[in-house]
Structures are given as structure tokens and as C-alpha cells.
Write an enzyme that holds these catalytic residues in place. Structure first.
Site, mmCIF file in Angstrom:
data_model
loop_
_atom_site.group_PDB
_atom_site.id
_atom_site.type_symbol
_atom_site.label_atom_id
_atom_site.label_comp_id
_atom_site.label_asym_id
_atom_site.label_seq_id
_atom_site.Cartn_x
_atom_site.Cartn_y
_atom_site.Cartn_z
ATOM 1 N N SER A 38 -25.548 -35.801 1.147
ATOM 2 C CA SER A 38 -27.011 -35.859 0.944
ATOM 3 C C SER A 38 -27.498 -37.278 1.203
ATOM 4 O O SER A 38 -26.709 -38.227 1.183
ATOM 5 C CB SER A 38 -27.305 -35.460 -0.507
ATOM 6 O OG SER A 38 -28.606 -35.823 -0.872
ATOM 7 N N TYR B 227 -26.069 -35.569 -9.485
ATOM 8 C CA TYR B 227 -26.049 -35.048 -8.101
ATOM 9 C C TYR B 227 -25.794 -36.191 -7.122
ATOM 10 O O TYR B 227 -24.907 -36.112 -6.262
ATOM 11 C CB TYR B 227 -27.376 -34.349 -7.792
ATOM 12 C CG TYR B 227 -27.465 -33.780 -6.395
ATOM 13 C CD1 TYR B 227 -27.001 -32.500 -6.110
ATOM 14 C CD2 TYR B 227 -28.012 -34.520 -5.350
ATOM 15 C CE1 TYR B 227 -27.078 -31.983 -4.823
ATOM 16 C CE2 TYR B 227 -28.097 -34.015 -4.063
ATOM 17 C CZ TYR B 227 -27.630 -32.741 -3.801
ATOM 18 O OH TYR B 227 -27.709 -32.230 -2.531
HETATM 19 N N1 LIG Z 1 -31.170 -27.805 0.961
HETATM 20 C C1 LIG Z 1 -31.280 -29.113 1.111
HETATM 21 O O1 LIG Z 1 -32.381 -29.619 1.374
HETATM 22 C C2 LIG Z 1 -30.057 -29.993 0.992
HETATM 23 C C3 LIG Z 1 -30.203 -31.356 1.277
HETATM 24 C C4 LIG Z 1 -29.084 -32.183 1.179
HETATM 25 C C5 LIG Z 1 -27.856 -31.638 0.828
HETATM 26 N N2 LIG Z 1 -27.746 -30.321 0.545
HETATM 27 C C6 LIG Z 1 -26.419 -29.793 0.210
HETATM 28 O O2 LIG Z 1 -26.164 -28.645 0.991
HETATM 29 C C7 LIG Z 1 -25.275 -27.773 0.302
HETATM 30 C C8 LIG Z 1 -25.861 -26.372 0.266
HETATM 31 O O3 LIG Z 1 -27.068 -26.437 -0.458
HETATM 32 P P1 LIG Z 1 -28.216 -25.316 -0.345
HETATM 33 O O4 LIG Z 1 -29.492 -26.035 -0.243
HETATM 34 O O5 LIG Z 1 -27.834 -24.306 0.654
HETATM 35 O O6 LIG Z 1 -28.141 -24.726 -1.830
HETATM 36 P P2 LIG Z 1 -28.109 -23.241 -2.390
HETATM 37 O O7 LIG Z 1 -28.961 -22.366 -1.567
HETATM 38 O O8 LIG Z 1 -28.375 -23.375 -3.838
HETATM 39 O O9 LIG Z 1 -26.594 -22.806 -2.143
HETATM 40 C C9 LIG Z 1 -25.536 -23.382 -2.856
HETATM 41 C C10 LIG Z 1 -24.330 -22.468 -2.742
HETATM 42 O O10 LIG Z 1 -23.242 -23.042 -3.473
HETATM 43 C C11 LIG Z 1 -22.618 -22.021 -4.243
HETATM 44 N N3 LIG Z 1 -22.000 -22.613 -5.436
HETATM 45 C C12 LIG Z 1 -22.566 -23.423 -6.359
HETATM 46 N N4 LIG Z 1 -21.681 -23.728 -7.306
HETATM 47 C C13 LIG Z 1 -20.526 -23.085 -6.992
HETATM 48 C C14 LIG Z 1 -19.256 -22.991 -7.611
HETATM 49 N N5 LIG Z 1 -18.961 -23.639 -8.758
HETATM 50 N N6 LIG Z 1 -18.309 -22.247 -7.000
HETATM 51 C C15 LIG Z 1 -18.569 -21.601 -5.844
HETATM 52 N N7 LIG Z 1 -19.747 -21.638 -5.223
HETATM 53 C C16 LIG Z 1 -20.716 -22.377 -5.792
HETATM 54 C C17 LIG Z 1 -23.750 -21.051 -4.583
HETATM 55 O O11 LIG Z 1 -23.260 -19.751 -4.801
HETATM 56 P P3 LIG Z 1 -23.057 -19.121 -6.262
HETATM 57 O O12 LIG Z 1 -24.190 -19.586 -7.109
HETATM 58 O O13 LIG Z 1 -23.018 -17.666 -6.006
HETATM 59 O O14 LIG Z 1 -21.737 -19.625 -6.732
HETATM 60 C C18 LIG Z 1 -24.580 -21.085 -3.303
HETATM 61 O O15 LIG Z 1 -24.122 -20.117 -2.383
HETATM 62 C C19 LIG Z 1 -25.064 -28.390 -1.080
HETATM 63 O O16 LIG Z 1 -23.868 -29.130 -1.101
HETATM 64 C C20 LIG Z 1 -26.250 -29.329 -1.229
HETATM 65 O O17 LIG Z 1 -25.993 -30.389 -2.109
HETATM 66 C C21 LIG Z 1 -28.823 -29.478 0.626
#
Ligand SMILES: NC(=O)c1ccc[n+]([C@@H]2O[C@H](COP(=O)([O-])OP(=O)(O)OC[C@H]3O[C@@H](n4cnc5c(N)ncnc54)[C@H](OP(=O)(O)O)[C@@H]3O)[C@@H](O)[C@H]2O)c1
Length: 241
Positions: free
Chosen positions: A144, A157
Site C-alpha cells: 500500500s 495497517y
Molecule cells: N482497495 C484498495 O484501494 C487497496 C489499496 C492498497 C492496498 N490494498 C490491498 O489490496 C489487498 C486486497 O484488498 P481489497 O481492497 O481487495 O480488500 P477486500 O475486498 O476487503 O478483500 C480482502 C480479501 O482478503 C480476505 N481475507 C482477509 N483476511 C483474511 C484471512 N485472515 N484469511 C484469509 N483471507 C482473508 C477476504 O476474504 P474473507 O473475509 O472471506 O476471508 C477478502 O477476500 C489487501 O492486501 C489490501 O491491503 C487495497
């Protein structure tokens, strides 16, 4: 012929958001895909979409990536069925509370670090023997903007993502035959982003499908980055904001 033909990819958190889009994009490029997470319906739905859109089976497993036992079971499942792995995307993560360090509950601090950082350590460690048996294997760790610049109220985070950057660099130096990258997706249209910025219009953000193109680039033979380097998806995609 797809860019990831004959590759076997594991995407953690592949049931929703960016992970889901990456799983679909990888499958469209010819990869066999395994996704994991804690929520059965989203995993099943993503796998169903892959088989419908791409016409090939994908695989899912319920895994809590913050638990060693769960990560070990996942490694055993892959070992038994395929005996190797080519691509690992450590994508799963949670946002946690957005409050000052002064008020941050220790319990929540630990939960976030376990989900975002212990998970990268655990899943990478368990998959290394399988990645060693793969071809031109890679690990991609999702980080991030706050993983290289501390920002108030992003507490655990931000710290977890700094740790992920460090793990990427350490693994890149320790693993000779496996390349290791980090990727900063930048703001993308997911539920996590909406949780962090509830006032924001999601339509102003790139979709997970757009961001997934940067993941395909990293995993493909086109990738020109050196092991240990970080890709900024927004810069790579040419997104202005
Ligand atoms: N979206 C953004 O703007 C953004 C920006 C920078 C970085 N990121 C990074 O991108 C990645 C994906 O984020 P996203 O935005 O797609 O978030 P999201 O839609 O909330 O998806 C997160 C995923 O991680 C899984 N997860 C969370 N905790 C878990 C655990 N303990 N074991 C197994 N699975 C787990 C969740 O599934 P379950 O809840 O079913 O377990 C979900 O499928 C993350 O690492 C986030 O920090 C996102």
C-alpha cells in the site's frame, strides 16, 4: 496463447475485491487458479465465474491465512494435488481500525498484524518448497502507499504493509530461484477502500479488473522488474489521480 499458460497460481483473499479480479484475470491468461479466504459463498461464486467465463475449473479452499495450521493445510492440499506452485499472490488483508495509536486497542493491533503480515510470512514460508518445484516461480506481496510512508490514523495497517515491504526485500535476497515483488494497487474500487474513505465516490477509482492487469504483467514473462522491487499499479496503469 495466454500470458500465464501452464502456470499454477495461488491467490489469497481471492474471493472478493482485488484478489477476485486477479484470479479471474490469471485464469483468462491460461493459469490454473487456486483461491482461498474465510468466506465460502464468495469463494464458490468466484470459482463459478471463472469456470463460466473462462471455461476451465478453478479451485477454492477455506483458509485463515493468519493461522499457521490453516496455512500448512493449504500447502498440503496443493502438494497432494499438484506437487508444485508457480505463482503466489499474498493479497489477503484487512483494514482494521482507523484511529490514533494512542487509542488503538492492542487486540485489534494484533488481529491486523496477524491478517496482513503474519499471513505473508506464513503462506510464503509454507509455499517455498512448492514454489521451488515450480517454473520461473514468483511471489507477489500486496502492499500500500502507507507501506512506505506512515500516515496518521492508519496504525496497524500501515505498519503491516511496511513489514510486507521488508519481507519482500528479505525474501528476494534469500531466494535465488524465486523472484519476489511487491505491488501497491493504489486506491481501487473495493469494499476495503470504501471502508477507509466512506465519503469518496467509488466511480472515480480504477476497478479491481483494471488493477489486475498490473498483476498479470508482474506474473508474465514481460515483467522487467528485478526481484525485490515494488510496482506501483497506478503509475503502471497511467492513472492520474
Ligand atoms: N482497495 C484498495 O484501494 C487497496 C489499496 C492498497 C492496498 N490494498 C490491498 O489490496 C489487498 C486486497 O484488498 P481489497 O481492497 O481487495 O480488500 P477486500 O475486498 O476487503 O478483500 C480482502 C480479501 O482478503 C480476505 N481475507 C482477509 N483476511 C483474511 C484471512 N485472515 N484469511 C484469509 N483471507 C482473508 C477476504 O476474504 P474473507 O473475509 O472471506 O476471508 C477478502 O477476500 C489487501 O492486501 C489490501 O491491503 C487495497
Amino acid at each position: 496463447m495466454g500470458k500465464l499458460q501452464n502456470k499454477l497460481a495461488l491467490i489469497t483473499g481471492g474471493g472478493s475485491g482485488i484478489g477476485r479480479a486477479v484470479a479471474i484475470a490469471f485464469a483468462q491468461e491460461g493459469a490454473d487458479v487456486i483461491i482461498c479466504g474465510r468466506t465460502v459463498p464468495t469463494l464458490k461464486e468466484t470459482v463459478r465465474e471463472i469456470s463460466q467465463k473462462v471455461g476451465r475449473p478453478a479451485f477454492w479452499k477455506v483458509v485463515d491465512v493468519s493461522k499457521e495450521k490453516s496455512a500448512s493445510e493449504l500447502a498440503r492440499f496443493i502438494e497432494k494435488k499438484w506437487g508444485r506452485l508457480d505463482i503466489l499472490v499474498n493479497n489477503a488483508g484487512i483494514l482494521g481500525f482507523m484511529i490514533s495509536i494512542e487509542k488503538y486497542p492492542f487486540k485489534e493491533w494484533k488481529t491486523v498484524l496477524q491478517a496482513n503480515l503474519d499471513s505473508v510470512f506464513l503462506v510464503s514460508q509454507k509455499m517455498i518448497p512448492l514454489l521451488r518445484k515450480g517454473k520461473n516461480s514468483i511471489i507477489v506481496n500486496v502492499t500500500s502507499t502507507v507501506g512506505s510512508q506512515g500516515r496518521k490514523l492508519w496504525g496497524a495497517y500501515s505498519v503491516s504493509k511496511f513489514g510486507t515491504e521488508a519481507l519482500t526485500q528479505i525474501l528476494a535476497q534469500e531466494l535465488e530461484s524465486i523472484r519476489v515483488y511487491s505491488i501497491n494497487p493504489g486506491g481501487a474500487r473495493t469494499s476495503m477502500r470504501a471502508q477507509a474513505y466512506p465519503q469518496e465516490d467509488p466511480k472515480t477509482l480504477p476497478t479491481p479488473e483494471e488493477v489486475a492487469k498490473a498483476f498479470v504483467y508482474l506474473a508474465s514473462s514481460e515483467c522487467a522488474l528485478k526481484s525485490g522491487e515494488r510496482l506501483n499499479a497506478r503509475d503502471w496503469l497511467g492513472v492520474k489521480k
